[in-house]
Design an enzyme around this catalytic site. Structure first.
Site, PDB file in Angstrom:
ATOM      1  N   TRP A   1       0.851  -1.311   0.005  1.00 14.50           N
ATOM      2  CA  TRP A   1       0.021  -0.022   0.047  1.00 14.50           C
ATOM      3  C   TRP A   1       0.949   1.379  -0.085  1.00 14.50           C
ATOM      4  O   TRP A   1       0.493   2.157  -0.519  1.00 14.50           O
ATOM      5  CB  TRP A   1      -1.147  -0.064   1.181  1.00 14.50           C
ATOM      6  CG  TRP A   1      -1.816  -1.391   1.218  1.00 14.50           C
ATOM      7  CD1 TRP A   1      -1.804  -2.170   2.475  1.00 14.50           C
ATOM      8  CD2 TRP A   1      -2.266  -1.996   0.275  1.00 14.50           C
ATOM      9  NE1 TRP A   1      -2.425  -3.247   1.761  1.00 14.50           N
ATOM     10  CE2 TRP A   1      -3.126  -3.021   0.717  1.00 14.50           C
ATOM     11  CE3 TRP A   1      -2.773  -1.578  -1.134  1.00 14.50           C
ATOM     12  CZ2 TRP A   1      -3.801  -4.019  -0.265  1.00 14.50           C
ATOM     13  CZ3 TRP A   1      -3.782  -2.292  -1.797  1.00 14.50           C
ATOM     14  CH2 TRP A   1      -4.105  -3.786  -1.396  1.00 14.50           C
ATOM     15  N   ASP A   2       2.087   1.115   0.684  1.00 16.45           N
ATOM     16  CA  ASP A   2       2.893   2.446   0.531  1.00 16.45           C
ATOM     17  C   ASP A   2       3.582   2.330  -1.011  1.00 16.45           C
ATOM     18  O   ASP A   2       3.472   3.785  -1.443  1.00 16.45           O
ATOM     19  CB  ASP A   2       3.953   2.025   1.345  1.00 16.45           C
ATOM     20  CG  ASP A   2       3.764   2.290   2.886  1.00 16.45           C
ATOM     21  OD1 ASP A   2       2.988   3.238   3.186  1.00 16.45           O
ATOM     22  OD2 ASP A   2       4.693   1.777   3.695  1.00 16.45           O
TER      23      ASP A   2
END
Length: 398
Positions: free
Chosen positions: A171-172
């Site tokens: 997700w980063d």
């Protein structure tokens, strides 16, 4: 091959002329700005004196130099300022709001208040573009690990009811790339209208958008289904891991009928594989049929892989049309995979200050008309402070 000597000040590539200031830490925002730097933008990272909270993050060398920090800040310029003082904050705002057609762009994942408040900064430069990463859309904090656990994927990973985290901060990474897209969209709008804007992205929204875009939210709403863990089997088609005679593992994938037939031809098991369809009463010309028969298909293939070494499997599959790949540790990736070498134009040698000569990736994008720059090293912390701004007087103690 000599290490790259491409100095950060020498900007080439499709984004040459763009100037981005980064005030951030960890993965998403630094990845976003490095992606822009690798396409030719001038990126200035501003940190507090001594470095931000990610300056010593693992992995690091035996001498305490962060390989993580060096790898996520390639090609940038570095300024350090006493950001806990009014003088340091004014100096940072001067850099953010500096004149120039391609300047006035900020990426941050820090709280946008005080000197980092959009209203304050845009009062100095009305066409300011500010890309701001939040945790959740309501402003509450979140990190990749607290977002991923809620995504549903850990419960669909592994083989049993216990959730299994993966170590990739997906997700980063997704949020970092969303930030670059948002920045380029806002910059295009600024070129058209002369107006800047604040663009916000919540890390959890990057997760929610992805889960929705892959159909898993709809699967619950329409079918009442929640994907169950399936180990290393590919969901909805045929794909699975197999062990070789020399204790290596490979992943084999056959999403299309053509790929499934190529697998049969290469292994010489076409007839036996085709028998699994009638046996399981499924149509092997469909993805769903191959998924339903996955255990029977795997039972036919397992002895073939178990009788061959990885090198033998590689030789048989070369040029066969079979989709496959070996499982590799990070060490095996570096030492055995020709894609992770200067045979691949992605990589070049860089002389990283404080660490040494490294094989480092540049941008994976390839432009036919505007070649992207080779990889450049990360700067020494604070190396560009005097060049980009007059030194800020340090507070006197005692």
């Amino acid at each position: 091959m000599q290490p790259s000597s491409n100095a950060p000040e020498e900007r080439h590539g499709p984004l040459a002329g763009l100037r981005v200031v980064e005030v951030s830490a960890f993965v998403a925002a630094p990845l976003a700005s490095m992606t822009l730097a690798q396409l030719g933008a001038e990126v200035i990272r501003i940190d507090p004196l001594g470095g931000s909270i990610d300056y010593h993050r693992w992995p690091e060398t035996e001498h305490g130099e962060s390989l993580y920090w060096a790898s996520l800040n390639k090609g940038k310029r570095s300024v350090t300022l006493p950001l806990d003082t009014p003088e340091g904050q004014r100096a940072a705002a001067d850099i953010i709001c500096a004149d120039g057609d391609g300047a006035g762009i900020l990426i941050t994942n820090l709280p946008a208040r005080g000197w980092l408040d959009y209203e304050q900064l845009s009062a100095r430069r009305p066409d300011l573009i500010m890309m701001r990463l939040l945790g959740n859309h309501d402003g509450s904090p979140a990190v990749d690990y607290s977002v991923n656990c809620a995504s549903g994927f850990p419960h669909a990973t592994g083989t049993g009811p216990e959730p299994v985290n993966h170590v990739l901060p997906s997700w980063d990474v997704a949020a970092g790339l969303y930030l670059t897209v948002g920045l380029l969209a806002a910059e295009r709008r600024r070129q058209e209208t002369g107006h800047g804007q604040e663009v916000t992205l919540a890390l959890s929204d990057a997760m929610l958008a992805t889960v929705g875009n892959l159909g898993y939210l709809a699967d619950v709403q329409i079918n009442g289904a929640s994907r169950e863990p399936g180990g290393n089997s590919l969901y909805g088609a045929f794909g699975r891991d197999f062990s070789t005679a020399d204790a290596r593992s490979v992943m084999v994938v056959a999403i299309t009928t053509r790929q499934f037939r190529a697998l049969g031809r290469a292994t010489g098991l076409t007839e036996k594989l085709e028998m699994t369809g009638p046996l399981m009463d499924v149509d092997l010309t469909t993805e769903g049929g191959r998924y339903a028969a996955r255990h029977a298909i795997a039972a036919v293939l397992e002895p073939w892989f178990a009788a061959r070494t990885l090198a033998e499997v590689r030789a048989v599959f070369h040029g066969s049309g079979v989709l496959w790949g070996p499982y590799q540790t990070f060490r095996q990736l570096v030492e055995e995979d020709p894609r992770c070498s200067t045979q691949n134009p992605l990589f070049s040698w860089v002389d990283q200050p404080g660490i040494g000569i490294l094989l480092a990736p540049g941008s994976p994008l390839v432009f036919s008309g505007d070649p992207t720059p080779a990889a450049a090293p990360a700067p020494r912390l604070g190396a560009d402070t005097d060049t980009l701004h007059s030194p800020v007087p340090q507070p006197v103690s005692g």
